[in-house]
Write a protein that holds these residues in place. Structure first.
Motif, PDB file in Angstrom:
ATOM      1  N   GLN A 112       0.902  -1.195   0.056  1.00  0.00           N
ATOM      2  CA  GLN A 112      -0.024   0.077  -0.131  1.00  0.00           C
ATOM      3  C   GLN A 112       0.910   1.209   0.091  1.00  0.00           C
ATOM      4  O   GLN A 112       0.575   2.403  -0.612  1.00  0.00           O
ATOM      5  N   ARG A 113       1.952   1.181   0.740  1.00  0.00           N
ATOM      6  CA  ARG A 113       2.917   2.539   0.938  1.00  0.00           C
ATOM      7  C   ARG A 113       3.594   2.558  -0.472  1.00  0.00           C
ATOM      8  O   ARG A 113       3.728   3.664  -0.663  1.00  0.00           O
ATOM      9  N   LEU A 114       3.792   1.606  -1.269  1.00  0.00           N
ATOM     10  CA  LEU A 114       4.529   1.731  -2.611  1.00  0.00           C
ATOM     11  C   LEU A 114       3.607   2.258  -3.537  1.00  0.00           C
ATOM     12  O   LEU A 114       4.051   2.371  -4.861  1.00  0.00           O
ATOM     13  N   GLY A 115       2.063   1.801  -3.560  1.00  0.00           N
ATOM     14  CA  GLY A 115       1.199   2.111  -4.527  1.00  0.00           C
ATOM     15  C   GLY A 115       1.043   0.935  -5.532  1.00  0.00           C
ATOM     16  O   GLY A 115       0.534   0.877  -6.493  1.00  0.00           O
ATOM     17  N   VAL A 116       1.291  -0.374  -4.794  1.00  0.00           N
ATOM     18  CA  VAL A 116       1.148  -1.505  -5.542  1.00  0.00           C
ATOM     19  C   VAL A 116      -0.429  -2.062  -5.733  1.00  0.00           C
ATOM     20  O   VAL A 116      -0.856  -1.705  -4.780  1.00  0.00           O
ATOM     21  N   PRO A 117      -0.813  -2.071  -7.061  1.00  0.00           N
ATOM     22  CA  PRO A 117      -2.400  -2.459  -7.247  1.00  0.00           C
ATOM     23  C   PRO A 117      -2.634  -3.812  -6.601  1.00  0.00           C
ATOM     24  O   PRO A 117      -2.087  -4.860  -6.802  1.00  0.00           O
ATOM     25  N   LEU A 118      -3.329  -3.678  -5.221  1.00  0.00           N
ATOM     26  CA  LEU A 118      -3.696  -4.709  -4.497  1.00  0.00           C
ATOM     27  C   LEU A 118      -5.202  -4.759  -4.405  1.00  0.00           C
ATOM     28  O   LEU A 118      -5.959  -3.892  -4.489  1.00  0.00           O
ATOM     29  N   PRO A 119      -5.713  -6.037  -4.010  1.00  0.00           N
ATOM     30  CA  PRO A 119      -7.206  -6.095  -3.711  1.00  0.00           C
ATOM     31  C   PRO A 119      -7.372  -5.327  -2.521  1.00  0.00           C
ATOM     32  O   PRO A 119      -6.756  -5.022  -1.681  1.00  0.00           O
ATOM     33  N   ARG A 120      -8.922  -4.938  -2.540  1.00  0.00           N
ATOM     34  CA  ARG A 120      -9.413  -4.424  -1.535  1.00  0.00           C
ATOM     35  C   ARG A 120      -9.371  -5.196  -0.135  1.00  0.00           C
ATOM     36  O   ARG A 120      -9.754  -6.518  -0.232  1.00  0.00           O
ATOM     37  N   THR A 121      -8.783  -4.842   1.129  1.00  0.00           N
ATOM     38  CA  THR A 121      -8.573  -5.765   2.039  1.00  0.00           C
ATOM     39  C   THR A 121      -8.882  -4.959   3.487  1.00  0.00           C
ATOM     40  O   THR A 121      -9.029  -3.934   3.769  1.00  0.00           O
ATOM     41  N   ARG A 122      -9.429  -6.026   4.295  1.00  0.00           N
ATOM     42  CA  ARG A 122      -9.675  -5.734   5.658  1.00  0.00           C
ATOM     43  C   ARG A 122      -8.848  -6.801   6.407  1.00  0.00           C
ATOM     44  O   ARG A 122      -8.797  -8.212   6.198  1.00  0.00           O
ATOM     45  N   VAL A 123      -8.310  -6.114   7.752  1.00  0.00           N
ATOM     46  CA  VAL A 123      -7.801  -7.077   8.618  1.00  0.00           C
ATOM     47  C   VAL A 123      -8.672  -7.191   9.985  1.00  0.00           C
ATOM     48  O   VAL A 123      -8.427  -5.792  10.590  1.00  0.00           O
ATOM     49  N   THR A 124      -9.079  -7.849  10.419  1.00  0.00           N
ATOM     50  CA  THR A 124     -10.199  -7.833  11.528  1.00  0.00           C
ATOM     51  C   THR A 124     -10.358  -9.278  12.208  1.00  0.00           C
ATOM     52  O   THR A 124     -10.231 -10.225  11.798  1.00  0.00           O
ATOM     53  N   ASN A 125     -10.771  -8.971  13.387  1.00  0.00           N
ATOM     54  CA  ASN A 125     -11.114 -10.176  14.264  1.00  0.00           C
ATOM     55  C   ASN A 125     -12.910  -9.832  14.859  1.00  0.00           C
ATOM     56  O   ASN A 125     -13.190 -10.251  15.972  1.00  0.00           O
ATOM     57  N   ASP A 126     -13.170  -8.510  14.085  1.00  0.00           N
ATOM     58  CA  ASP A 126     -14.626  -8.080  14.397  1.00  0.00           C
ATOM     59  C   ASP A 126     -15.651  -8.800  13.788  1.00  0.00           C
ATOM     60  O   ASP A 126     -15.533  -8.150  12.431  1.00  0.00           O
ATOM     61  N   PRO A 127     -16.412  -9.820  14.085  1.00  0.00           N
ATOM     62  CA  PRO A 127     -17.382 -10.481  13.228  1.00  0.00           C
ATOM     63  C   PRO A 127     -18.428  -9.335  12.374  1.00  0.00           C
ATOM     64  O   PRO A 127     -18.336  -9.799  11.213  1.00  0.00           O
ATOM     65  N   ALA A 128     -18.766  -8.414  13.148  1.00  0.00           N
ATOM     66  CA  ALA A 128     -19.619  -7.364  12.437  1.00  0.00           C
ATOM     67  C   ALA A 128     -18.859  -6.712  11.189  1.00  0.00           C
ATOM     68  O   ALA A 128     -19.184  -6.567  10.086  1.00  0.00           O
ATOM     69  N   ALA A 129     -17.562  -6.061  11.539  1.00  0.00           N
ATOM     70  CA  ALA A 129     -16.738  -5.568  10.585  1.00  0.00           C
ATOM     71  C   ALA A 129     -16.459  -6.564   9.142  1.00  0.00           C
ATOM     72  O   ALA A 129     -16.494  -6.315   8.270  1.00  0.00           O
ATOM     73  N   ALA A 130     -16.226  -7.956   9.586  1.00  0.00           N
ATOM     74  CA  ALA A 130     -15.909  -8.991   8.647  1.00  0.00           C
ATOM     75  C   ALA A 130     -17.189  -9.026   7.779  1.00  0.00           C
ATOM     76  O   ALA A 130     -17.192  -9.287   6.648  1.00  0.00           O
ATOM     77  N   ARG A 131     -18.472  -8.968   8.312  1.00  0.00           N
ATOM     78  CA  ARG A 131     -19.760  -9.249   7.544  1.00  0.00           C
ATOM     79  C   ARG A 131     -19.957  -8.323   6.725  1.00  0.00           C
ATOM     80  O   ARG A 131     -20.488  -8.227   5.577  1.00  0.00           O
ATOM     81  N   ALA A 132     -19.803  -7.102   7.261  1.00  0.00           N
ATOM     82  CA  ALA A 132     -20.080  -5.751   6.432  1.00  0.00           C
ATOM     83  C   ALA A 132     -18.963  -5.772   5.091  1.00  0.00           C
ATOM     84  O   ALA A 132     -19.291  -5.505   3.971  1.00  0.00           O
ATOM     85  N   PHE A 133     -17.798  -6.234   5.423  1.00  0.00           N
ATOM     86  CA  PHE A 133     -16.963  -6.530   4.186  1.00  0.00           C
ATOM     87  C   PHE A 133     -17.389  -7.425   3.144  1.00  0.00           C
ATOM     88  O   PHE A 133     -17.227  -7.231   1.948  1.00  0.00           O
ATOM     89  N   ILE A 134     -17.794  -8.408   3.691  1.00  0.00           N
ATOM     90  CA  ILE A 134     -18.170  -9.519   2.904  1.00  0.00           C
ATOM     91  C   ILE A 134     -19.694  -9.400   2.086  1.00  0.00           C
ATOM     92  O   ILE A 134     -19.488  -9.425   0.831  1.00  0.00           O
TER      93      ILE A 134
END
Length: 311
Positions: free
Chosen positions: A130-152
């Motif tokens: 991300q810092r280098l501007g490499v094209p990456l998939p949209r990503t979340r790193v979480t242990n919050d089930p609510a945040a995970a479900r919203a991302f899914i």
């Protein structure tokens, strides 16, 4: 370990360890990390550590705890896995300590320790990308089930992977049971449709870049495909745009990698998206089916031909 030899760190049965050993001829010596788990004697005098000419780090002892079968993937209770897990960590730390000392003394290591140590840290890679501007998939790193479900729900097709590697990526859907997620964060990424592209770099030089093809329906992680494991993959040449090549080289270097396997996805419209930058890539199948010379390049880096003539 005899001084002046090229040491290969990994299990003797590994196909790439065998290939590099053959390419090096009599200059290679194996440090069998898997033998430590079976009580193979290992003694090191810190005052007189052996100094090899170069080192190829294929694999360190695994420190992953065993998982109980089942959909939730919860680890076994502490009484069952804590002792073997800690012993595995101890074995890994012994080998890592020796590798770090070799690095400090100027021994050529493939790969040397980087920001994530000798093993890859997927979160650090993503942050670096991300810092280098490499094209990456949209990503979340979480242990919050609510945040995970919203991302899914937002992306519908989502891939889950562990931060330290060692497991296949898998698809998670909106009905996925996420109650065990609170125990540890997981990496979630939007699923990128298209072809798997495998790019191998050594010292910033492209050794091979191919699209991997498998018969049948698309798979999430080709490593777990029965067709791939049966040797039915084929490889097609990929034209690597200059900006993507520069981004791949910059990402590998920022992660401290001399040898890198960069995994990308090529969408149906031809866009290339970066997935991972592997510190111990597997190349033999691609090399054998395409003729791209990776093993010889690795061996030449580990044991370069002498320059000039002695007097």
């Amino acid at each position: 370990m005899r001084p002046g030899r090229v040491v290969l760190v990994g299990p003797p049965g590994d196909a790439q360890v065998r290939a590099v050993t053959r390419a090096l001829g009599g200059r290679a010596e194996l440090l069998d990390v898997s033998a430590l788990a079976h009580g193979e004697p290992f003694t090191l005098d810190p005052a007189r550590p052996p100094l090899p000419a170069a080192v190829y780090v294929r694999a360190l002892p695994s420190t992953f705890p065993p998982l109980r079968p089942g959909a939730d993937g919860r680890a076994l209770v502490a009484e069952r896995w804590l002792t073997p897990f800690m012993l595995a960590r101890e074995r890994a730390d012994v080998v890592t300590g020796l590798l770090l000392e070799w690095h400090a003394r100027g021994v050529r290591l493939l790969n040397p320790p980087g920001p994530g140590g000798f093993a890859q840290n997927k979160l650090q890679q993503l942050l670096c990308g991300q810092r280098l501007g490499v094209p990456l998939p949209r990503t979340r790193v979480t242990n919050d089930p609510a945040a995970a479900r919203a991302f899914i729900r937002r992306h519908r097709q989502v891939i889950a992977k562990p931060a330290s590697g060692g497991a296949l990526a898998r698809v998670v859907g909106p009905r996925e049971p996420l109650h065990a997620l609170r125990a540890s964060p997981v990496i979630l990424q939007e699923r990128i449709p298209g072809d798997d592209v495998r790019l191998f770099l050594l010292g910033g030089r492209v050794l091979s870049c191919r699209a991997l093809r498998l018969p049948g329906a698309p798979v999430v992680d080709f490593r777990g495909s029965a067709a791939y494991q049966a040797g039915r993959a084929t490889y097609e040449p990929v034209r690597l745009p200059a900006d993507i090549r520069r981004a791949a080289v910059a990402w590998a270097r920022a992660n401290g990698l001399v040898l890198a396997g960069v995994d990308l996805r090529r969408t149906p419209r031809g866009r290339l998206v970066f997935l991972e930058c592997n510190s111990s890539p597997i190349w033999l199948d691609q090399e054998e089916k395409t003729g791209d010379s990776v093993t010889a390049a690795v061996a030449a880096w580990l044991a370069p031909a002498p320059t000039g003539r002695s007097s």
